[in-house]
Write a protein that holds these residues in place. Structure first.
Motif, PDB file in Angstrom:
ATOM      1  N   ASP A 160       5.012   4.067  -2.981  1.00  0.00           N
ATOM      2  CA  ASP A 160       4.170   3.280  -3.891  1.00  0.00           C
ATOM      3  C   ASP A 160       5.007   2.599  -4.973  1.00  0.00           C
ATOM      4  OD1 ASP A 160       2.849   5.892  -2.987  1.00  0.00           O
ATOM      5  OD2 ASP A 160       1.108   4.632  -3.420  1.00  0.00           O
ATOM      6  N   LYS A 162       0.848  -1.190   0.000  1.00  0.00           N
ATOM      7  CA  LYS A 162       0.000   0.000   0.000  1.00  0.00           C
ATOM      8  C   LYS A 162       0.886   1.243   0.000  1.00  0.00           C
ATOM      9  CE  LYS A 162      -4.031  -2.014   0.004  1.00  0.00           C
ATOM     10  NZ  LYS A 162      -5.018  -1.797  -1.078  1.00  0.00           N
ATOM     11  N   GLU A 163       0.439   2.258   0.710  1.00  0.00           N
ATOM     12  CA  GLU A 163       1.152   3.534   0.700  1.00  0.00           C
ATOM     13  C   GLU A 163       2.194   3.637   1.800  1.00  0.00           C
ATOM     14  OE1 GLU A 163      -1.782   6.525   0.901  1.00  0.00           O
ATOM     15  OE2 GLU A 163      -2.633   6.068  -1.061  1.00  0.00           O
TER      16      GLU A 163
END
Length: 284
Positions: free
Chosen positions: A272, A22-23
């Motif tokens: 990312d 994810k981030e």
């Protein structure tokens, strides 16, 4: 690209979001060293416990190592993101592009080497006061490895720490070889493109020689190494060693009631693409 609350920072997270992809960049080692830090330090950086000046100095060194380690994790993601943008940008002059990429590669390998050296300080988290007094004073993972191999020191470190040090030694030597040739011996990257793919080597003597000082971690018969494949493997190997180290440290301090274990991650605008590079390059 989604907007983030922070441009670059450390996040206290939870089990549901503690995974790569994810981030955020999640890390067991990052979590355990930050858990140690917030168990002994206030948010303003002041020590909570009333400890001896000698122990406080050692804690201060661990604190500095955590800060440096955090910066290196950020720098890995940022330098990879910069490499990707330059490598894929056709508007940059080819010669300029190679100059930029050479500097970025130097930064990446320096970051990887630095990460290993911070492990020297993180081992201290697992030590008793008696073991801490016997710990080697020179802050180098090389010195710690030599210390751990000495038969007279087998009772001065936890057995699992000695095991993990021995387990990462070959990978550490690969990084040392690259960094030392580039930084200390003044060797240069020779970059070439073949059908649009970037390759690299570090010639031993001359640019037209048929040799390469870079460790052959890809087990290829080619003299020039695919840059993306090489970076993917050596970064993944370093991060795996880092996480194995984190598991060992977590197990060693599990009985320490003063340390409250929490999960921590880093976030920045390059995570990312960094995670995408590490996870989805399956062919690498």
């Amino acid at each position: 690209m989604k907007n983030r609350l922070v441009i670059k920072g450390t996040l206290l997270t939870h089990q549901g979001s503690f995974y790569v992809g994810k981030e955020i960049f999640s890390s067991i080692l990052f979590s355990v060293v930050n858990s140690w830090y917030y168990s002994y330090y206030e948010n303003n950086g002041e020590l909570k416990a009333n400890i001896s000046n000698e122990t406080a100095r050692e804690y201060g060194k661990i604190k500095s190592a955590i800060n440096g380690f955090t910066e290196d994790l950020h720098n890995l993601s940022i330098n990879y993101c910069l490499f990707k943008e330059i490598n894929e940008t056709v508007h940059i002059n080819g010669h300029k592009s190679n100059l930029y990429i050479s500097v970025i590669l130097e930064n990446l390998f320096t970051n990887l080497r630095s990460i290993y050296d911070f492990l020297y300080h993180f081992v201290k988290i697992t030590l008793s006061e008696k073991e801490l007094k016997l710990y080697p004073q020179k802050d180098s993972i090389n010195n710690l490895l030599a210390f751990s191999k000495n038969k007279n020191n087998q009772d001065k470190l936890p057995k699992n720490i000695i095991w993990i040090l021995n387990n990462i030694e070959n990978d550490l030597n690969d990084i040392k070889q690259i960094r030392d040739n580039i930084i200390h011996k003044g060797k240069d990257f020779l970059l070439t493109r073949k059908e649009g793919v970037l390759f690299m080597r570090v010639p031993i003597k001359a640019t037209n020689s048929n040799d390469n000082l870079l460790p052959n971690i890809l087990n290829t018969n080619e003299i020039d190494y695919n840059v993306e494949k090489y970076l993917n493997k050596i970064i993944k190997t370093t991060l795996k060693n880092m996480e194995d180290f984190g598991v060992i440290i977590t197990n060693e301090i599990s009985s320490n009631s003063e340390i409250k274990l929490n999960l921590y991650s880093i976030s920045n605008y390059c995570v990312d693409e960094f995670n995408e590079f590490l996870i989805n390059k399956n062919s690498y």
